[in-house]
Motif scaffolding. Structure first.
Motif, short mmCIF file in Angstrom:
data_model
loop_
_atom_site.label_atom_id
_atom_site.label_comp_id
_atom_site.label_asym_id
_atom_site.label_seq_id
_atom_site.Cartn_x
_atom_site.Cartn_y
_atom_site.Cartn_z
N ARG A 190 6.01 -3.22 9.48
CA ARG A 190 6.92 -2.10 9.26
C ARG A 190 7.59 -2.20 7.89
NH1 ARG A 190 7.58 1.58 12.66
NH2 ARG A 190 7.14 0.29 14.48
N THR A 191 7.88 -3.41 7.46
CA THR A 191 8.44 -3.59 6.12
C THR A 191 7.45 -3.14 5.06
OG1 THR A 191 9.80 -5.45 6.84
CG2 THR A 191 9.35 -5.28 4.48
N SER A 229 7.34 0.59 4.85
CA SER A 229 8.49 1.17 4.16
C SER A 229 8.40 0.98 2.65
CB SER A 229 9.79 0.55 4.68
OG SER A 229 9.85 -0.84 4.35
N GLU A 230 7.68 -0.06 2.21
CA GLU A 230 7.53 -0.32 0.78
C GLU A 230 6.24 0.26 0.23
OE1 GLU A 230 7.83 -4.52 0.52
OE2 GLU A 230 9.98 -4.58 0.96
N ASN A 231 5.57 1.11 1.06
CA ASN A 231 4.35 1.82 0.63
C ASN A 231 3.22 0.87 0.25
OD1 ASN A 231 5.53 4.41 0.94
ND2 ASN A 231 6.54 4.17 -1.05
#
Length: 417
Positions: free
Chosen positions: A246-247, A250-252
């Motif tokens: 998920r991290t 979020s950082e593409n």
């Protein structure tokens, strides 16, 4: 007061009976006969405090005695059981282990409270999605995988009659780890449970799924993860690998999924002399992302191939290192199947069986040598095709009572200690 000593599943061996292990029941499932009748015997997947897992089998003659004492998700003290090796024909094993445990009427099961012992809610041995192609040709072991579900609103759920006229349910979707996209097909009860779960819960999106004990197969040259009796799924589970995915989302770091399949150019066959003459501009460079799942927890070390060979054709000769996947394809066996014990003073005769045979290899340059990343028997490049057929895989037919019962776990009821 002395602390009572308990065993761990990592220490199991034949010839001992009075084992004492504190463990959580990760999963419980039964098999079915060909007529759809449920077996009285059942199976357990257990996890101990040191994060080692084992498959336990409860025979029919003690099932009625022991089943009332067991509930999936609970922690117990298991005493007195037998350690046995799997038979060669026993397939779909939950873990990379050649032994399992058998309960008897001497087995004692005592309930433990959560505050008595610290045991994770679940444990996994993840494989990268890129490694699943290698696993799709075997039926001995099941596999744990993790990935991001694409197109949450476009999941394909279907009810239909199969070619025998029997009703079946199916749900299909695709998962990715940012590098590889893999098809998933759930059948029957597991398909229904999965459909109900994602419709009834308000999950954070995109959905991240862990598939425990999935069967990796192949349909029309594409890898497909399906289910057997032991298979379970965990949606948005409280696990460090899920948090890492998920991290990265979020950082593409994970690219948007494209449904359209790009038709690959057919491979080009070149000679060894041409390989030696390749320059920097001729090398295809592929950007490799860091493994999203972090270091794998491998409680049972495996043997791997790492062989140095010299290959020749009509133009030249070359030194090649066969890594594990390439070695398995050359010999048709895993390294642990080829060698039990190796005498360092004697060259293993089994390694000589590839002498004089012809192979086509995909290689990478490493120093003055080349590393074989993939290998196959000689390819007919003139008739090579990369076409993909969009056909439906058939459901898994199991051989020894691994029915389509299902277990699923939602984030709200699945947390690690």
């Amino acid at each position: 007061m002395a602390t009572q000593k308990y065993d761990s599943f990592k220490d199991l061996r034949k010839g001992k009976y009075d084992w004492k292990v504190q463990a959580r029941v990760m999963n419980l499932w039964r098999g079915y006969t060909k007529k759809g009748e449920r077996f009285k015997a059942f199976n357990l997947l257990l996890l101990d405090s040191k994060r080692f897992r084992i498959h336990a089998f409860v025979p029919g003659h003690v099932a009625d005695l022991l089943e009332p004492s067991i509930e999936a998700g609970k922690i117990y003290l298991f005493k007195n059981f037998t350690v046995k090796e799997y038979k060669e024909e026993e397939k779909f094993r939950c873990i990379l282990k050649d032994i399992h445990i058998i309960f008897s009427n001497e087995t004692k099961i005592s309930t433990l409270e959560e505050n008595e012992v610290c045991i994770d809610k679940a444990g996994f041995d993840f494989y990268d999605l890129a490694d699943l192609k290698e696993l799709s040709t075997q039926t001995t072991y099941l596999t744990d995988v993790i990935g991001v579900i694409h197109d949450h609103d476009g999941l394909r759920f279907a009810r239909f009659n199969n070619r025998l006229g029997q009703p079946q349910t199916q749900i299909k979707f695709t998962i990715t780890d940012g590098k590889i996209n893999v098809n998933v097909t759930f059948w029957d009860q597991l398909a229904e449970h999965f459909d109900e779960a994602i419709r009834e819960e308000d999950f954070e999106t995109p959905l991240i799924i862990i598939i425990g004990c999935g069967r990796v197969t192949k349909w029309k040259e594409e890898v497909d993860v399906s289910n057997v009796g032991a298979t379970s799924f965990y949606i948005n589970y409280n696990h460090h690998c899920v948090s890492l995915l998920r991290t990265m989302l979020s950082e593409n770091h994970i690219q948007k999924f494209k449904k359209s399949m790009v038709k690959k150019e057919p491979p080009r066959q070149i000679t060894i002399q041409e390989i030696k003459e390749l320059g920097y501009d001729d090398i295809e460079v592929e950007k490799i992302n860091t493994c999203l799942c972090g270091p794998r927890d491998v409680p049972y070390p495996d043997k791997w191939y790492n062989l140095c060979i010299r290959a020749t054709d009509d133009t030249a000769e070359i030194d090649i290192v066969l890594e594990n996947v390439a070695g398995q394809k050359c010999y048709g066996k895993h390294a642990y199947e080829m060698f039990d014990k190796i005498d360092e003073n004697v060259f293993p005769e089994g390694l000589k069986t590839i002498e004089g045979k012809e192979y086509t290899m995909k290689m990478a340059k490493k120093g003055n040598s080349y590393v074989a990343k993939d290998v196959s028997h000689v390819i007919d490049f003139e008739n090579f095709t990369t076409e993909n057929e969009d056909a439906q895989p058939r459901p898994i037919q199991e051989s020894y009572g691994e029915g389509s019962t299902a277990t699923y776990h939602l984030e709200s009821m699945s947390e690690n200690n």
